[in-house]
Design a protein around this motif. Structure first.
Motif, PDB file in Angstrom:
ATOM      1  N   LEU A   1       3.688   8.238  10.360  1.00 55.72           N
ATOM      2  CA  LEU A   1       3.169   7.309   9.363  1.00 55.72           C
ATOM      3  C   LEU A   1       1.689   7.129   9.626  1.00 55.72           C
ATOM      4  CD1 LEU A   1       3.436   5.069   7.148  1.00 55.72           C
ATOM      5  CD2 LEU A   1       3.872   3.479   9.038  1.00 55.72           C
ATOM      6  N   THR A   2       0.869   7.385   8.632  1.00 55.00           N
ATOM      7  CA  THR A   2      -0.563   7.117   8.736  1.00 55.00           C
ATOM      8  C   THR A   2      -0.814   5.832   7.971  1.00 55.00           C
ATOM      9  OG1 THR A   2      -1.016   9.494   8.814  1.00 55.00           O
ATOM     10  CG2 THR A   2      -2.890   8.031   8.378  1.00 55.00           C
ATOM     11  N   ASP A   3      -1.288   4.796   8.683  1.00 59.05           N
ATOM     12  CA  ASP A   3      -1.472   3.494   8.042  1.00 59.05           C
ATOM     13  C   ASP A   3      -2.778   3.429   7.260  1.00 59.05           C
ATOM     14  OD1 ASP A   3      -3.502   2.937   9.914  1.00 59.05           O
ATOM     15  OD2 ASP A   3      -2.175   1.744  11.189  1.00 59.05           O
ATOM     16  N   ALA A   4      -3.050   2.276   6.649  1.00 63.25           N
ATOM     17  CA  ALA A   4      -4.225   2.093   5.789  1.00 63.25           C
ATOM     18  C   ALA A   4      -5.537   2.286   6.543  1.00 63.25           C
ATOM     19  CB  ALA A   4      -4.192   0.707   5.146  1.00 63.25           C
ATOM     20  N   GLU A   5      -5.532   2.045   7.867  1.00 64.93           N
ATOM     21  CA  GLU A   5      -6.741   2.230   8.685  1.00 64.93           C
ATOM     22  C   GLU A   5      -6.901   3.667   9.165  1.00 64.93           C
ATOM     23  OE1 GLU A   5      -4.560  -0.506   9.560  1.00 64.93           O
ATOM     24  OE2 GLU A   5      -5.742  -1.654   8.116  1.00 64.93           O
TER      25      GLU A   5
ATOM     26  N   LEU B   1       6.216  -1.301  11.331  1.00 64.77           N
ATOM     27  CA  LEU B   1       4.898  -0.845  10.899  1.00 64.77           C
ATOM     28  C   LEU B   1       4.726  -0.956   9.390  1.00 64.77           C
ATOM     29  CD1 LEU B   1       4.804   2.380  13.088  1.00 64.77           C
ATOM     30  CD2 LEU B   1       3.581   0.236  13.529  1.00 64.77           C
ATOM     31  N   ALA B   2       5.833  -0.819   8.667  1.00 62.22           N
ATOM     32  CA  ALA B   2       5.775  -0.890   7.202  1.00 62.22           C
ATOM     33  C   ALA B   2       7.141  -1.299   6.668  1.00 62.22           C
ATOM     34  CB  ALA B   2       5.362   0.460   6.619  1.00 62.22           C
TER      35      ALA B   2
ATOM     36  N   LEU C   1       2.543   4.672   1.037  1.00 63.60           N
ATOM     37  CA  LEU C   1       2.857   5.251   2.344  1.00 63.60           C
ATOM     38  C   LEU C   1       2.263   6.635   2.459  1.00 63.60           C
ATOM     39  CD1 LEU C   1       6.636   4.465   2.819  1.00 63.60           C
ATOM     40  CD2 LEU C   1       4.729   3.387   3.953  1.00 63.60           C
ATOM     41  N   ASN C   2       1.871   6.975   3.663  1.00 62.88           N
ATOM     42  CA  ASN C   2       1.449   8.331   3.939  1.00 62.88           C
ATOM     43  C   ASN C   2       2.357   8.828   5.059  1.00 62.88           C
ATOM     44  OD1 ASN C   2       0.250  10.762   4.387  1.00 62.88           O
ATOM     45  ND2 ASN C   2      -1.812   9.946   4.702  1.00 62.88           N
TER      46      ASN C   2
ATOM     47  N   THR D   1       0.840  -1.189   0.000  1.00 57.30           N
ATOM     48  CA  THR D   1       0.000   0.000   0.000  1.00 57.30           C
ATOM     49  C   THR D   1       0.877   1.241   0.000  1.00 57.30           C
ATOM     50  OG1 THR D   1      -0.097   0.008   2.403  1.00 57.30           O
ATOM     51  CG2 THR D   1      -1.854  -1.150   1.256  1.00 57.30           C
TER      52      THR D   1
ATOM     53  N   GLU E   1      -2.503   7.126  13.044  1.00 60.85           N
ATOM     54  CA  GLU E   1      -1.234   7.843  12.967  1.00 60.85           C
ATOM     55  C   GLU E   1      -0.234   7.249  13.957  1.00 60.85           C
ATOM     56  OE1 GLU E   1      -1.697  12.043  13.541  1.00 60.85           O
ATOM     57  OE2 GLU E   1      -2.394  12.331  11.481  1.00 60.85           O
ATOM     58  N   HIS E   2       0.952   6.970  13.445  1.00 63.45           N
ATOM     59  CA  HIS E   2       2.046   6.467  14.273  1.00 63.45           C
ATOM     60  C   HIS E   2       3.106   7.565  14.301  1.00 63.45           C
ATOM     61  CE1 HIS E   2       0.376   2.396  14.169  1.00 63.45           C
ATOM     62  NE2 HIS E   2       0.063   2.682  12.910  1.00 63.45           N
TER      63      HIS E   2
END
Length: 155
Positions: free
Chosen positions: A17-21, A53-54, A5-6, A3, A24-25
Motif C-alpha cells: 500500500l502506498t499512502d498519500a504521502e 493503515l486504510a 488506494l494505491n 483517498t 510504501e507499506h
C-alpha cells in the motif's frame, strides 16, 4: 475511504500500500469487518505492526484492479467451503462422520457435537469440523430433500 488506494504487489508477491504521502507499506493484510454477513463492506488494511493503515467502506466501489488484488489476498487466506449436499452421516448421535459435496469437491469430516452447527439466521449455517475447518450452508432450506432430512436430525 477518502483517498484513492494505491495497491500493488512487489517482486516477492507481497501486497504493498502506498499512502498519500508516498510511503510504501509492504506486507499489508486486508481484514474484513464482517466476513460472513457483509463480505463486501468494511475492509481494513493492516500493516505488519497490526495497526490499520486504510479503511475501505465497500470493495465494490474500488477499481477492478484494486479489487482483484484484495480478492486474491482473501482467496489465499480464507477457506470456507460451501456445502451443496449432505451425502450421508454415520450416526444421528455425535460424534458422527459426515460425507458432503461442497463447491470444492467431496469430503468427509467429523462433527463432534451439535453445538458445532451455528445458526446465523435466514437459513444460514456454519458447521465446524473436528479439525477446525468451517463449512458454510448459505440456505439450509434450499438444500435437496435428502440433505435437509439428515441436517434436521442435528438442529
Amino acid at each position: 475511504m477518502s483517498t484513492p488506494l494505491n495497491l500493488s504487489r512487489n517482486a516477492f508477491g507481497r501486497l504493498v500500500l502506498t499512502d498519500a504521502e508516498g510511503v510504501e507499506h509492504v506486507g499489508v493484510t486486508p481484514v474484513r469487518a464482517h466476513p460472513i454477513s457483509a463480505p463486501d463492506e468494511g475492509v481494513s488494511l493492516v500493516g505488519l505492526d497490526g495497526h490499520e493503515l486504510a479503511w475501505i467502506d465497500r470493495l465494490s466501489a474500488l477499481p477492478a484492479a484494486q479489487r482483484e488484488l484484495l480478492d486474491e489476498e482473501f482467496a489465499a487466506r480464507d477457506f470456507m467451503p460451501t456445502v451443496q449436499r449432505i451425502v450421508k452421516v454415520s450416526t444421528f448421535s455425535t460424534p458422527s462422520q459426515w460425507t458432503v459435496q461442497t463447491d470444492r469437491g467431496a469430503t468427509d469430516f467429523i462433527l463432534k457435537t451439535e453445538e458445532e452447527i451455528r445458526r446465523l439466521g435466514e437459513g444460514r449455517l456454519l458447521i465446524t469440523s473436528s479439525h477446525g475447518i468451517v463449512f458454510q450452508v448459505p440456505d439450509r432450506f434450499a438444500l435437496d430433500r435428502h440433505s435437509k432430512k439428515l441436517l434436521e436430525r442435528f438442529l
